[in-house]
Enzyme design. Sequence first.
Site, PDB file in Angstrom:
ATOM      1  N   ASP A   1      -6.943 -12.370  -1.828  1.00 30.91           N
ATOM      2  CA  ASP A   1      -7.446 -13.455  -2.664  1.00 30.91           C
ATOM      3  C   ASP A   1      -7.095 -14.801  -2.033  1.00 30.91           C
ATOM      4  OD1 ASP A   1      -8.552 -14.191  -5.398  1.00 30.91           O
ATOM      5  OD2 ASP A   1      -6.616 -15.201  -5.501  1.00 30.91           O
ATOM      6  N   GLU A  23       0.635  -0.934  12.012  1.00 35.52           N
ATOM      7  CA  GLU A  23       1.546   0.199  11.872  1.00 35.52           C
ATOM      8  C   GLU A  23       0.931   1.318  11.036  1.00 35.52           C
ATOM      9  OE1 GLU A  23       5.364  -0.978  10.394  1.00 35.52           O
ATOM     10  OE2 GLU A  23       5.285  -2.908  11.448  1.00 35.52           O
TER      11      GLU A  23
END
Length: 539
Positions: free
Chosen positions: A202, A262
């Site tokens: 957002d 990751e």
Amino acid sequence: MTTNLNWWKGGIIYQIYPRSFMDANGDGVGDLAGITSKLDYVASLGVDAIWLSPIFTSPMKDFGYDVSDYCNIDPMFGSLADFKTLVDRSHELGLKVMIDQVISHSADVHPWFEESRQDKTNPKADWYVWADPKPDGSPPNNWLSIFGGSAWKWDSRRLQYYLHNFLESQPDFNFHNPDVRKAHLDNMRFWLELGVEGFRLDTVNFYFHSEGLEDNPPVPAGEPKTMGAPHDNPYTYQRHVYDLSRPENLDFLKDLRVMMNEFPGSTMVGEIGDDFPLKRMAEYTSGGDKLHMAYTFDFLNTPHSPQYIRKTLADMNNIVGDGWPCWALSNHDVVRSRTRWGADEDGEAYPLIALALILSLRGSVCLYQGEELGLPEADVPFERIQDPYGIPLWPVFKGRDGCRTPMVWENTAQGGFSTIEPWLPVDNAHLPLSVAVQEANPNSLLHKVRQLIHWRQAQPALVNGELSQADVGNDQLVALIREYEGSRLLVVLNMTSDAQHATLTTDVMDVLQGHGFSSTLEGQNLTLPAYQAFYATLS
């Protein structure tokens, strides 16, 4: 696409507004169990992922975009166990799960802010943006809140103002503080370890502010205003130089990307509301080391003529470069596209050709719940308005409730969404467009959208190809060429209510079928009836 780590590139993401999707426990508000019960329907559309608007613990003054606990589910929606059930069922159906991250600001009841506001020396004193008043007691500068009035709120404990770009109850974090940045990275890691594949970020360009707190200049006469707010909002009168889109934001996005890397197969899409949105998209998505993709308000605004669409695509190609857009026609913040773009068009034919547009572009796609049904903007009477953005600006701007009303599953009381009167009213005009009604009609828009999506997903050039525009001798048409691994696919779209003619300048090798549109090609002369599309491979 389950083994494709780049599933997001060209993927289709179905946005779910949890309060309004499905109410499983009969309290009038949608919940996680309700979403899980409808995932088979979502998967049947042929989309790649779902995106859930905020489900975190919140006082709900901005309906979840004011978070008070970033690592828990609001009881309104269920529990972490319910969320895990949703994730597991989504994965069984081949759907990825993305969730909102609202990290530019928190709720004012978040423990971090409650500690920060106590005094100027506590451990979290610098976690939010605090500033002294001017000598006359007025706010530090002229920055405005998108929701109206000054972006500064006085706090009598610290004898300072705090920054809020949105509601007064949504204080902005100080991202210049490394502890704040680490806390949010830890928050997102929590959800990745729970199994989500990505985040919608957002207000992704709002994280940093200028520490100098300089006044924003006015928008020069004749220059375009920001697309991030309605043009009758004073917020659009300023050129937002110092309160958002600061250069420091890029370093934080790089840190975010390192963490995301990751978790192979994870992704981020950022919401950009900016004075120069395409420039910002280029900055934020280029180079493969920041956001994976971003969306702007170019197609979430009112203009939609063929000329405007062609110019937007030309600007995208010229400015964004190797960045990656995510296209949407509707979401939880704007008037539904059938009303905003298609109010004067055929109510069934226009939504399909509009979706064909964004499904034919270079980029990913967000499909907002109910868009596949052709739902128009709902009529919410003033006494039922819930949106804090809409109440003070009524009646010129009626807020966002009209696009947030409950999903209609059946042509029955409450649209099959709930057993009681829901938090926002079901518009009776939506009931004949319900899922059950359209599933029973093989010629319905829902079936046509499902057919188009499944067909598009099988076209590598539409999913992954580069884009250029074609000249077919008719400025009422949008004509594109998508190129991928040596193949070229021509797309011609007639988004008007009149039949249109085009002259092709390149030989067609194969006219593609199966998408559900009709056209006539005689030699090089193409005829497209109203609201129809043409797809063909080129020699």
